[in-house]
Design a protein around this motif. Structure first.
Motif, mmCIF file in Angstrom:
data_model
loop_
_atom_site.group_PDB
_atom_site.id
_atom_site.type_symbol
_atom_site.label_atom_id
_atom_site.label_comp_id
_atom_site.label_asym_id
_atom_site.label_seq_id
_atom_site.Cartn_x
_atom_site.Cartn_y
_atom_site.Cartn_z
ATOM 1 N N ASN A 1 0.794 -1.224 0.000
ATOM 2 C CA ASN A 1 0.000 0.000 0.000
ATOM 3 C C ASN A 1 0.828 1.276 0.000
ATOM 4 O O ASN A 1 0.294 2.359 0.206
ATOM 5 N N ALA A 2 2.115 1.174 -0.248
ATOM 6 C CA ALA A 2 2.996 2.348 -0.178
ATOM 7 C C ALA A 2 2.565 3.451 -1.136
ATOM 8 O O ALA A 2 2.559 4.630 -0.768
ATOM 9 N N ASP A 3 2.195 3.098 -2.360
ATOM 10 C CA ASP A 3 1.834 4.132 -3.333
ATOM 11 C C ASP A 3 0.522 4.821 -2.985
ATOM 12 O O ASP A 3 0.275 5.942 -3.407
ATOM 13 N N SER A 4 -0.330 4.208 -2.183
ATOM 14 C CA SER A 4 -1.602 4.818 -1.784
ATOM 15 C C SER A 4 -1.402 6.008 -0.854
ATOM 16 O O SER A 4 -2.274 6.862 -0.737
ATOM 17 N N ARG A 5 -0.235 6.044 -0.176
ATOM 18 C CA ARG A 5 0.035 7.117 0.786
ATOM 19 C C ARG A 5 0.782 8.277 0.158
ATOM 20 O O ARG A 5 1.010 9.287 0.798
ATOM 21 N N ASP A 6 1.178 8.142 -1.109
ATOM 22 C CA ASP A 6 1.935 9.193 -1.780
ATOM 23 C C ASP A 6 1.107 10.461 -1.943
ATOM 24 O O ASP A 6 -0.120 10.435 -1.919
ATOM 25 N N THR A 7 1.803 11.549 -2.155
ATOM 26 C CA THR A 7 1.156 12.845 -2.366
ATOM 27 C C THR A 7 0.272 12.797 -3.602
ATOM 28 O O THR A 7 0.655 12.247 -4.637
ATOM 29 N N VAL A 8 -0.909 13.382 -3.477
ATOM 30 C CA VAL A 8 -1.839 13.450 -4.610
ATOM 31 C C VAL A 8 -1.447 14.659 -5.447
ATOM 32 O O VAL A 8 -1.461 15.792 -4.974
ATOM 33 N N GLU A 9 -1.071 14.396 -6.676
ATOM 34 C CA GLU A 9 -0.654 15.456 -7.590
ATOM 35 C C GLU A 9 -1.871 16.064 -8.280
ATOM 36 O O GLU A 9 -2.823 15.372 -8.610
ATOM 37 N N LEU A 10 -1.802 17.344 -8.524
ATOM 38 C CA LEU A 10 -2.865 18.051 -9.234
ATOM 39 C C LEU A 10 -2.635 17.896 -10.732
ATOM 40 O O LEU A 10 -1.617 18.328 -11.263
ATOM 41 N N GLN A 11 -3.567 17.235 -11.384
ATOM 42 C CA GLN A 11 -3.507 17.055 -12.833
ATOM 43 C C GLN A 11 -4.790 17.632 -13.415
ATOM 44 O O GLN A 11 -5.775 16.936 -13.618
ATOM 45 N N GLN A 12 -4.770 18.911 -13.666
ATOM 46 C CA GLN A 12 -5.986 19.591 -14.083
ATOM 47 C C GLN A 12 -6.519 19.097 -15.417
ATOM 48 O O GLN A 12 -7.706 19.200 -15.683
ATOM 49 N N ASP A 13 -5.659 18.561 -16.267
ATOM 50 C CA ASP A 13 -6.134 18.110 -17.565
ATOM 51 C C ASP A 13 -6.895 16.786 -17.496
ATOM 52 O O ASP A 13 -7.766 16.535 -18.312
ATOM 53 N N SER A 14 -6.615 15.927 -16.493
ATOM 54 C CA SER A 14 -7.269 14.625 -16.463
ATOM 55 C C SER A 14 -8.077 14.358 -15.204
ATOM 56 O O SER A 14 -8.878 13.444 -15.185
ATOM 57 N N VAL A 15 -7.876 15.128 -14.161
ATOM 58 C CA VAL A 15 -8.562 14.866 -12.902
ATOM 59 C C VAL A 15 -9.322 16.117 -12.480
ATOM 60 O O VAL A 15 -8.731 17.162 -12.283
ATOM 61 N N GLY A 16 -10.620 15.972 -12.334
ATOM 62 C CA GLY A 16 -11.445 17.086 -11.881
ATOM 63 C C GLY A 16 -11.340 17.277 -10.386
ATOM 64 O O GLY A 16 -10.689 16.509 -9.670
ATOM 65 N N ARG A 17 -11.996 18.320 -9.891
ATOM 66 C CA ARG A 17 -11.943 18.649 -8.469
ATOM 67 C C ARG A 17 -12.463 17.502 -7.606
ATOM 68 O O ARG A 17 -11.868 17.161 -6.588
ATOM 69 N N LEU A 18 -13.581 16.894 -7.998
ATOM 70 C CA LEU A 18 -14.141 15.813 -7.196
ATOM 71 C C LEU A 18 -13.243 14.581 -7.221
ATOM 72 O O LEU A 18 -13.101 13.896 -6.208
ATOM 73 N N SER A 19 -12.627 14.301 -8.357
ATOM 74 C CA SER A 19 -11.703 13.170 -8.435
ATOM 75 C C SER A 19 -10.503 13.400 -7.528
ATOM 76 O O SER A 19 -10.017 12.483 -6.872
ATOM 77 N N ARG A 20 -10.017 14.637 -7.483
ATOM 78 C CA ARG A 20 -8.880 14.963 -6.615
ATOM 79 C C ARG A 20 -9.287 14.824 -5.152
ATOM 80 O O ARG A 20 -8.538 14.282 -4.344
ATOM 81 N N MET A 21 -10.482 15.282 -4.809
ATOM 82 C CA MET A 21 -10.958 15.151 -3.426
ATOM 83 C C MET A 21 -11.070 13.679 -3.050
ATOM 84 O O MET A 21 -10.695 13.283 -1.948
ATOM 85 N N ASP A 22 -11.568 12.862 -3.970
ATOM 86 C CA ASP A 22 -11.670 11.433 -3.721
ATOM 87 C C ASP A 22 -10.278 10.832 -3.529
ATOM 88 O O ASP A 22 -10.055 10.022 -2.623
ATOM 89 N N ALA A 23 -9.338 11.222 -4.366
ATOM 90 C CA ALA A 23 -7.963 10.727 -4.251
ATOM 91 C C ALA A 23 -7.340 11.144 -2.921
ATOM 92 O O ALA A 23 -6.628 10.362 -2.281
ATOM 93 N N MET A 24 -7.621 12.354 -2.479
ATOM 94 C CA MET A 24 -7.084 12.832 -1.200
ATOM 95 C C MET A 24 -7.701 12.056 -0.037
ATOM 96 O O MET A 24 -7.024 11.742 0.945
ATOM 97 N N GLN A 25 -8.992 11.747 -0.151
ATOM 98 C CA GLN A 25 -9.649 10.965 0.894
ATOM 99 C C GLN A 25 -9.050 9.555 0.944
ATOM 100 O O GLN A 25 -8.778 9.038 2.022
ATOM 101 N N GLN A 26 -8.823 8.956 -0.206
ATOM 102 C CA GLN A 26 -8.203 7.627 -0.266
ATOM 103 C C GLN A 26 -6.803 7.673 0.356
ATOM 104 O O GLN A 26 -6.409 6.765 1.082
#
Length: 111
Positions: A24-49
């Motif tokens: 699970n090491a990669d699950s704890r990595d910093t969530v990068e902002l990718q405005q071209d492929s990830v919307g705000r809600l997807s980023r929030m979901d990734a941050m929650q995960q």
């Protein structure tokens, strides 16, 4: 449960926790902002995960610390006795969790 059975169970659980950490090491990595492929809600979901993965890692770290302490008690001949009152811990309690450090009375706050 004998001391050797307890040691084996503790070492097996320790190895399992280390494997879970590695998996699970990669699950704890910093969530990068990718405005071209990830919307705000997807980023929030990734941050929650990510937050949940970090919380799981903290729980595993706490369990590893409990296991290390139990292994030390085994080495010192103190395993199976309550660290608070010194009384023997019930065999069924030790079979359920060989890392337990206190008897039922002390763990419940009565000791």
């Amino acid at each position: 449960m004998t001391e050797e059975e307890a040691r084996q169970a503790l070492l097996e659980r320790q190895a399992q926790l280390e494997q879970e950490d590695a998996t699970n090491a990669d699950s704890r990595d910093t969530v990068e902002l990718q405005q071209d492929s990830v919307g705000r809600l997807s980023r929030m979901d990734a941050m929650q995960q990510q937050a949940m993965a970090q919380a799981q890692e903290r729980r595993r770290a706490a369990e590893r610390a409990r296991i290390r302490a139990a292994l030390e008690r085994l080495d010192e001949g103190e395993w199976g006795y309550c660290v608070r009152c010194g009384e023997a811990i019930a065999a069924a309690r030790l079979r359920h969790d060989p890392g337990v450090a206190m008897c039922v009375g002390c763990a419940g706050g009565a000791g």
